[in-house]
Scaffold this active site. Sequence first.
Site, mmCIF file in Angstrom:
data_model
loop_
_atom_site.group_PDB
_atom_site.id
_atom_site.type_symbol
_atom_site.label_atom_id
_atom_site.label_comp_id
_atom_site.label_asym_id
_atom_site.label_seq_id
_atom_site.Cartn_x
_atom_site.Cartn_y
_atom_site.Cartn_z
ATOM 1 N N ASP A 171 1.249 -1.398 -0.326
ATOM 2 C CA ASP A 171 0.256 -0.037 0.221
ATOM 3 C C ASP A 171 0.555 1.354 0.063
ATOM 4 O O ASP A 171 2.034 1.171 0.396
ATOM 5 C CB ASP A 171 -0.673 -0.039 1.099
ATOM 6 C CG ASP A 171 -2.061 0.444 0.832
ATOM 7 O OD1 ASP A 171 -2.271 2.187 0.423
ATOM 8 O OD2 ASP A 171 -3.227 0.319 0.680
ATOM 9 N N TYR A 209 -13.294 7.204 -14.148
ATOM 10 C CA TYR A 209 -13.649 6.148 -13.049
ATOM 11 C C TYR A 209 -13.324 5.055 -13.793
ATOM 12 O O TYR A 209 -12.533 3.769 -14.411
ATOM 13 C CB TYR A 209 -13.788 6.286 -11.950
ATOM 14 C CG TYR A 209 -14.374 5.622 -10.786
ATOM 15 C CD1 TYR A 209 -12.813 4.912 -10.478
ATOM 16 C CD2 TYR A 209 -15.072 4.143 -10.823
ATOM 17 C CE1 TYR A 209 -12.538 3.915 -9.700
ATOM 18 C CE2 TYR A 209 -14.705 3.234 -10.034
ATOM 19 C CZ TYR A 209 -13.489 2.818 -9.166
ATOM 20 O OH TYR A 209 -13.881 2.219 -7.871
ATOM 21 N N SER A 223 -14.847 -2.548 -11.449
ATOM 22 C CA SER A 223 -15.958 -1.828 -10.856
ATOM 23 C C SER A 223 -17.044 -2.315 -11.642
ATOM 24 O O SER A 223 -17.579 -1.973 -12.828
ATOM 25 C CB SER A 223 -15.574 -0.342 -10.617
ATOM 26 O OG SER A 223 -17.110 0.165 -9.962
ATOM 27 N N LYS A 271 -11.524 1.360 -15.631
ATOM 28 C CA LYS A 271 -11.587 0.181 -15.065
ATOM 29 C C LYS A 271 -11.767 -0.557 -16.545
ATOM 30 O O LYS A 271 -11.252 -1.863 -16.350
ATOM 31 C CB LYS A 271 -12.871 -0.305 -14.319
ATOM 32 C CG LYS A 271 -12.683 1.053 -12.583
ATOM 33 C CD LYS A 271 -11.457 0.208 -12.028
ATOM 34 C CE LYS A 271 -11.469 0.364 -10.625
ATOM 35 N NZ LYS A 271 -10.484 -0.619 -9.147
#
Length: 266
Positions: A31, A135, A109, A139
Site C-alpha cells: 500500500d 473512473y 467496478s 477500469k
Amino acid sequence: MRVLLTGAAGSIGQVVAIGLADRGHEIVGLDLVPPLEGVDDPWYTVDCADADAVAEVFAQERLDAVVHLAGRPDEASLPDSLHSHLVTTGALLDAMVEHGVRRIVYASSNHAVGRTPRGDQPLGEDAAPRPDTFYGVAKVAAEAALRLYADRYGLDAVVCRIGSFLPQPEARRHLATWLSPGDCVRMVEAALTAPAPGFAVLYGISANTRAWWDLAAGHRLGYHPEDDAERYAADLPERLEDADEAAYVGGPFAGEAFYRPALDRG
C-alpha cells in the site's frame, strides 16, 4: 497460497486480508501507507505505479498470485484515473510475467458498465463496456490490459466488477448492488482458486433478490454468495433520488453531477 494484496490498508483490503488469512492463505501487503497497527504480515509501502519498486517486491517475495485492490476509489481527471488504475495494473502484470506469477484477481467496478440503462433482465458478464465516469473508463482500460496479458502470456486474470461494498445497504439501490464483507472474501477466494479460469469476468455482488447483474459467471468460478440485501429492505426509507439512481446500473455516477472535462487545465 501466498498472495500479494495491493491496497491492503483500504476498506476492502483489510477485510480480504483477514478473510484470506483465516482460510489458510499467506498475505504480503502492499500500500502507499505503512501497515496498520497489529498487522504482522510482510508489508511494502510502495506505489503500484512505480514499476521498479513493484518489480523489487516480486524479486524479494515468493508469490503465487496477486489480488489488486489498489487505486483511487472516486472520480478524478482522465489522466489521474488512468494512472491510478491502468498504470498500476500494467506494472503488476509486467512483474508477474518477469517472475512467473500466473494469476491475478482484479477489483474492477460496476462503473465499467455503469452507463448501461436498467433493463428487465440481469446484465451478464458479456455486456459491452459502457463506463459512466473517467473512473469507469480507467477500469475498462485495466480490464483490457488484463485481457491482453491473459491472451499474450497465458495468465489467469479474474475481473471482479464490484457493486457496493458496505457493511450493510444504505440506500434502496444497494438492494441490487450490495456486496457484503463476507461475500467479498468468498468472491476473492473463488477467483484465486478456480481451476484455469483464463480471462474471466464476474459481478461482485451478494445473492441479492433484486440484483441487476447476473451471478452465473461467478457461480462457474465457484463464487456462491450467501448474503442477501433484501433482509434490510424494510429499514431503507424511500428517497426522492431513488428513481434517478435506478435509471442506470451505475446509479448516481451516471448523472450530471459527475460530468467534468477529461483534463484539468490549471
